[in-house]
Design a protein around this motif. Sequence first.
Motif, mmCIF file in Angstrom:
data_model
loop_
_atom_site.group_PDB
_atom_site.id
_atom_site.type_symbol
_atom_site.label_atom_id
_atom_site.label_comp_id
_atom_site.label_asym_id
_atom_site.label_seq_id
_atom_site.Cartn_x
_atom_site.Cartn_y
_atom_site.Cartn_z
ATOM 1 N N ARG A 1 -12.185 83.631 -37.287
ATOM 2 C CA ARG A 1 -11.487 83.572 -37.987
ATOM 3 C C ARG A 1 -10.369 82.466 -38.322
ATOM 4 N NH1 ARG A 1 -10.448 87.982 -40.143
ATOM 5 N NH2 ARG A 1 -7.886 88.104 -39.191
ATOM 6 N N HIS A 2 -9.527 82.288 -36.913
ATOM 7 C CA HIS A 2 -8.367 81.485 -36.499
ATOM 8 C C HIS A 2 -8.851 80.793 -35.496
ATOM 9 C CE1 HIS A 2 -5.354 83.974 -37.396
ATOM 10 N NE2 HIS A 2 -5.920 84.891 -37.210
ATOM 11 N N ILE A 3 -9.890 80.523 -35.073
ATOM 12 C CA ILE A 3 -10.194 79.736 -33.988
ATOM 13 C C ILE A 3 -11.768 79.362 -34.399
ATOM 14 C CG2 ILE A 3 -10.831 78.740 -31.399
ATOM 15 C CD1 ILE A 3 -8.364 79.489 -32.373
ATOM 16 N N HIS A 4 -12.408 79.770 -35.366
ATOM 17 C CA HIS A 4 -13.826 78.857 -35.608
ATOM 18 C C HIS A 4 -14.766 78.866 -35.189
ATOM 19 C CE1 HIS A 4 -11.355 77.918 -39.659
ATOM 20 N NE2 HIS A 4 -10.763 77.119 -38.535
ATOM 21 N N THR A 5 -14.864 79.852 -33.964
ATOM 22 C CA THR A 5 -15.995 80.100 -32.526
ATOM 23 C C THR A 5 -15.462 81.066 -32.393
ATOM 24 O OG1 THR A 5 -16.910 78.790 -31.225
ATOM 25 C CG2 THR A 5 -14.679 79.130 -30.735
ATOM 26 N N SER A 6 -16.438 82.175 -31.561
ATOM 27 C CA SER A 6 -17.048 83.619 -31.083
ATOM 28 C C SER A 6 -16.242 83.345 -29.809
ATOM 29 C CB SER A 6 -18.116 83.796 -30.948
ATOM 30 O OG SER A 6 -18.469 83.120 -29.687
ATOM 31 N N PRO A 7 -15.009 84.550 -29.581
ATOM 32 C CA PRO A 7 -14.521 84.623 -27.723
ATOM 33 C C PRO A 7 -14.738 83.602 -26.872
ATOM 34 C CG PRO A 7 -13.887 86.166 -29.197
ATOM 35 C CD PRO A 7 -14.971 85.812 -30.245
ATOM 36 N N GLY A 8 -16.762 84.923 -26.832
ATOM 37 C CA GLY A 8 -17.789 84.048 -26.004
ATOM 38 C C GLY A 8 -17.608 82.398 -26.143
ATOM 39 N N ARG A 9 -18.194 81.884 -25.968
ATOM 40 C CA ARG A 9 -17.989 80.454 -26.265
ATOM 41 C C ARG A 9 -16.921 79.630 -26.493
ATOM 42 N NH1 ARG A 9 -21.998 78.209 -31.551
ATOM 43 N NH2 ARG A 9 -23.704 79.129 -30.700
ATOM 44 N N TYR A 10 -15.852 80.712 -26.547
ATOM 45 C CA TYR A 10 -14.416 79.567 -26.773
ATOM 46 C C TYR A 10 -14.135 79.672 -25.253
ATOM 47 C CZ TYR A 10 -10.046 77.940 -26.470
ATOM 48 O OH TYR A 10 -8.644 78.103 -26.364
ATOM 49 N N ARG A 11 -14.481 80.931 -24.711
ATOM 50 C CA ARG A 11 -14.044 80.863 -23.280
ATOM 51 C C ARG A 11 -14.916 79.798 -22.602
ATOM 52 N NH1 ARG A 11 -14.351 86.389 -20.212
ATOM 53 N NH2 ARG A 11 -11.749 86.188 -20.586
#
Length: 292
Positions: free
Chosen positions: A272-282
């Motif tokens: 909701r905040h970053i507009h991507t999943s934690p896994g993809r962000y990593r």
Amino acid sequence: MSSSPNLTLHDWSCLRTELRWIYDHAPQEKSRHLVTDHRTGNWAWYLRKGEVRIETSRGPVIAKAGQWLLLPGERHRQDFSDDASLISINFLCQWPTGENIIHHPEAVVIQGKNHPRLEKTAVRLARLVKRHFPVPHHIYARQSADYPLFLQFQRSLFDWLEAWFQARIATGSMAARHTGDERVVRAARVLDEAPLQGGFPAASLPASAGVGIVQLNRLFRLQLKLTPLQYWERRRLELARLCLEASEIPLKELAANLGFRSDSHFAAWFKRHIHTSPGRYRDQNSRAVPGT
């Protein structure tokens, strides 16, 4: 030449100072793009050998052996020479309201020979960290230590910060004077120090500030342009991003450390905040070695 403002010792004690990481060796990656957000810290490099060129929005900046490079607060490209070796330091020195004590959105190059104590104290700090944490770690602030060892780290960090601050002032930087409402400062300190695992400390905020929650919300919006809850969420988001970028901590463990009931709740909140999943962000932002 700019000088440091005269404040009360209590005002200075409100500064949040923290070492995120430090290392003294060659960069693992010779070229890469990196986002250095000054809200989550400052980056200082001392080039021992070789050189580095960074491409910024204001144009290219080159630092060579014997020079310090203070990174800009923006996305930029870094290119190291093959023989490059450096001391890299990521640290916080901020008022409780989130302002850095020195504001410098652009890259800054400092001649090391003009400020020899800056290198001397950096080397001492790097050796102290390596002696107690010999296995490289991306976020030294998340390591565990007893109080005497913590004091050793703080003493060494403060020695370096004093040299860094004096070098910044000598090269024309302006120290940001803290002029915030004391009630907001006290509440912000509670929000900064409360364990994230315990959730938003709503019960203790009004007492810390000496005003009701409605008035505190108004003061926060007036001074910081966000509510206490948004301030808390920003803190959680900054740590989430840092851990995803610079550690291999499992998402379930990270979710618990941030106060979420499950990793699925954490993932939905992060997206909701970053507009991507934690896994993809990593996957898109992880770095093998801090600061490179």
